[in-house]
Design a protein around this motif. Structure first.
Motif, short mmCIF file in Angstrom:
data_model
loop_
_atom_site.label_atom_id
_atom_site.label_comp_id
_atom_site.label_asym_id
_atom_site.label_seq_id
_atom_site.Cartn_x
_atom_site.Cartn_y
_atom_site.Cartn_z
N ASP A 79 0.85 -1.19 0.00
CA ASP A 79 0.00 0.00 0.00
C ASP A 79 0.89 1.24 0.00
O ASP A 79 2.00 1.22 0.54
CB ASP A 79 -0.89 0.02 1.24
CG ASP A 79 -1.96 -1.06 1.21
OD1 ASP A 79 -2.30 -1.52 0.10
OD2 ASP A 79 -2.45 -1.45 2.29
N PRO A 80 0.41 2.33 -0.59
CA PRO A 80 1.21 3.56 -0.57
C PRO A 80 1.47 4.02 0.86
O PRO A 80 0.62 3.88 1.74
CB PRO A 80 0.33 4.57 -1.31
CG PRO A 80 -0.62 3.75 -2.12
CD PRO A 80 -0.85 2.49 -1.34
N LEU A 81 2.65 4.56 1.08
CA LEU A 81 2.98 5.18 2.35
C LEU A 81 2.94 6.68 2.14
O LEU A 81 3.68 7.22 1.32
CB LEU A 81 4.39 4.75 2.80
CG LEU A 81 4.92 5.42 4.06
CD1 LEU A 81 4.09 5.01 5.28
CD2 LEU A 81 6.39 5.07 4.28
N TYR A 82 2.06 7.35 2.87
CA TYR A 82 1.89 8.79 2.70
C TYR A 82 2.52 9.57 3.84
O TYR A 82 2.57 9.10 4.98
CB TYR A 82 0.41 9.15 2.60
CG TYR A 82 -0.26 8.68 1.33
CD1 TYR A 82 0.08 9.25 0.10
CD2 TYR A 82 -1.20 7.66 1.34
CE1 TYR A 82 -0.51 8.83 -1.07
CE2 TYR A 82 -1.81 7.23 0.18
CZ TYR A 82 -1.45 7.81 -1.03
OH TYR A 82 -2.04 7.38 -2.19
N ASP A 83 2.96 10.77 3.51
CA ASP A 83 3.34 11.75 4.51
C ASP A 83 2.05 12.46 4.91
O ASP A 83 1.58 13.36 4.22
CB ASP A 83 4.35 12.74 3.91
CG ASP A 83 4.81 13.80 4.90
OD1 ASP A 83 4.07 14.07 5.87
OD2 ASP A 83 5.89 14.37 4.69
N GLU A 84 1.46 12.02 6.03
CA GLU A 84 0.14 12.52 6.41
C GLU A 84 0.15 14.02 6.64
O GLU A 84 -0.81 14.72 6.31
CB GLU A 84 -0.35 11.78 7.66
CG GLU A 84 -0.52 10.27 7.47
CD GLU A 84 -1.62 9.91 6.48
OE1 GLU A 84 -2.47 10.79 6.19
OE2 GLU A 84 -1.63 8.77 5.99
N ASP A 85 1.22 14.52 7.21
CA ASP A 85 1.31 15.97 7.44
C ASP A 85 1.27 16.74 6.12
O ASP A 85 0.62 17.79 6.01
CB ASP A 85 2.57 16.32 8.21
CG ASP A 85 2.53 15.84 9.66
OD1 ASP A 85 1.42 15.59 10.16
OD2 ASP A 85 3.61 15.71 10.27
N ALA A 86 1.98 16.19 5.12
CA ALA A 86 2.00 16.86 3.81
C ALA A 86 0.62 16.83 3.16
O ALA A 86 0.20 17.83 2.55
CB ALA A 86 3.02 16.19 2.90
N LEU A 87 -0.11 15.72 3.31
CA LEU A 87 -1.45 15.65 2.73
C LEU A 87 -2.36 16.70 3.35
O LEU A 87 -3.11 17.40 2.64
CB LEU A 87 -2.05 14.26 2.95
CG LEU A 87 -1.39 13.08 2.22
CD1 LEU A 87 -2.24 11.82 2.39
CD2 LEU A 87 -1.17 13.37 0.75
N VAL A 88 -2.30 16.83 4.67
CA VAL A 88 -3.13 17.82 5.35
C VAL A 88 -2.73 19.22 4.92
O VAL A 88 -3.59 20.07 4.61
CB VAL A 88 -3.01 17.66 6.88
CG1 VAL A 88 -3.69 18.82 7.59
CG2 VAL A 88 -3.62 16.33 7.32
N ARG A 89 -1.43 19.47 4.89
CA ARG A 89 -0.94 20.82 4.55
C ARG A 89 -1.35 21.23 3.14
O ARG A 89 -1.65 22.40 2.88
CB ARG A 89 0.58 20.84 4.69
CG ARG A 89 1.20 22.22 4.55
CD ARG A 89 2.67 22.20 4.94
NE ARG A 89 3.48 21.36 4.08
CZ ARG A 89 3.99 20.19 4.43
NH1 ARG A 89 3.80 19.71 5.65
NH2 ARG A 89 4.73 19.48 3.58
N LEU A 90 -1.38 20.25 2.22
CA LEU A 90 -1.68 20.56 0.81
C LEU A 90 -3.14 20.33 0.47
O LEU A 90 -3.55 20.57 -0.68
CB LEU A 90 -0.79 19.69 -0.09
CG LEU A 90 0.71 19.92 0.04
CD1 LEU A 90 1.48 18.86 -0.72
CD2 LEU A 90 1.08 21.31 -0.45
#
Length: 220
Positions: A79-90
């Protein structure tokens, strides 16, 4: 400090790693390069350590509006590993990134087929998995790589890079048994700024490095 090119960076990194190996910290190493850029660094490391060289193909998931801005990474069929902070920020969601993930997974599998030619991934159980790249910016691709490696039960997992941001090194210290980074400039900006020659490598460059490493291992 700036490196002349990736080969120079690899030799500098190899010197530090060879000292660790001589001290018993890197038993039975397997060098896993993150292509493409990490291969030129890892080839020098593998040569110095007399260790096998292989690749661990990881693909960055870039933001749709700026591909170079990594917000996640892929390894194999994980499964993809996401930078959760980056998703929220963007303001991005995994659903919005699905087309990017599909495209990057297709490229990942293309590279695996090309680089491996049907050859299985190396056995890591009980060995030192030495993951090598040309640098760490956000660290998201290296984090995905290390998590994939740990599932293969190595004796130790070690990340080694010539240069990295202090933030990424700190983040990845929780993902590996050891993180070896020669230079951690406070004003990091981008990996390429720390190389005089940071030309992109081609598939042919990767294949040549893997072939040379195999020939050296066979002759040794």
């Amino acid at each position: 400090m700036r490196f002349r090119d990736r080969a120079h960076a690899g030799r500098e990194l190899a010197g530090t790693l060879r000292a660790r190996q001589d001290g018993g910290d890197l038993p039975d190493p397997v060098v896993l390069a993150l292509p493409r850029g990490g291969v030129a660094v890892a080839a020098e490391v593998a040569r110095s350590l007399a260790a096998p060289l292989d690749v661990l193909v990881v693909r960055k998931i870039g933001a749709p509006f700026q591909e170079e801005l990594g917000v996640g990474a892929l390894v194999g069929d994980d499964d993809p590993l996401y930078d959760e902070d980056a998703l929220v920020r963007l303001g991005l969601t995994p659903e919005e990134l699905a087309p990017v993930v599909a495209r990057e997974r297709a490229e990942l599998h293309r590279r695996e087929r090309l680089y491996r030619h049907g050859r299985p991934a190396p056995e890591l159980r009980g060995r030192t998995a030495l993951v090598v790249d040309d640098g760490l910016a956000t660290g998201v691709t290296a984090r995905a790589a290390l998590r994939s490696v740990r599932r293969r039960a190595p004796r130790r997992s070690v990340l080694a890079v010539p240069v990295g941001s202090p933030e990424a090194v700190a983040l990845l210290s929780a993902e590996a048994d050891d993180v070896i980074c020669l230079h951690r400039p406070a004003a990091f900006m981008a990996v390429g700024l720390w190389y005089e020659d940071f030309a992109q490598l081609s598939d042919a460059d990767v294949l040549d490095a893997l072939r040379a490493a195999t020939d050296a291992e066979d002759s040794g």
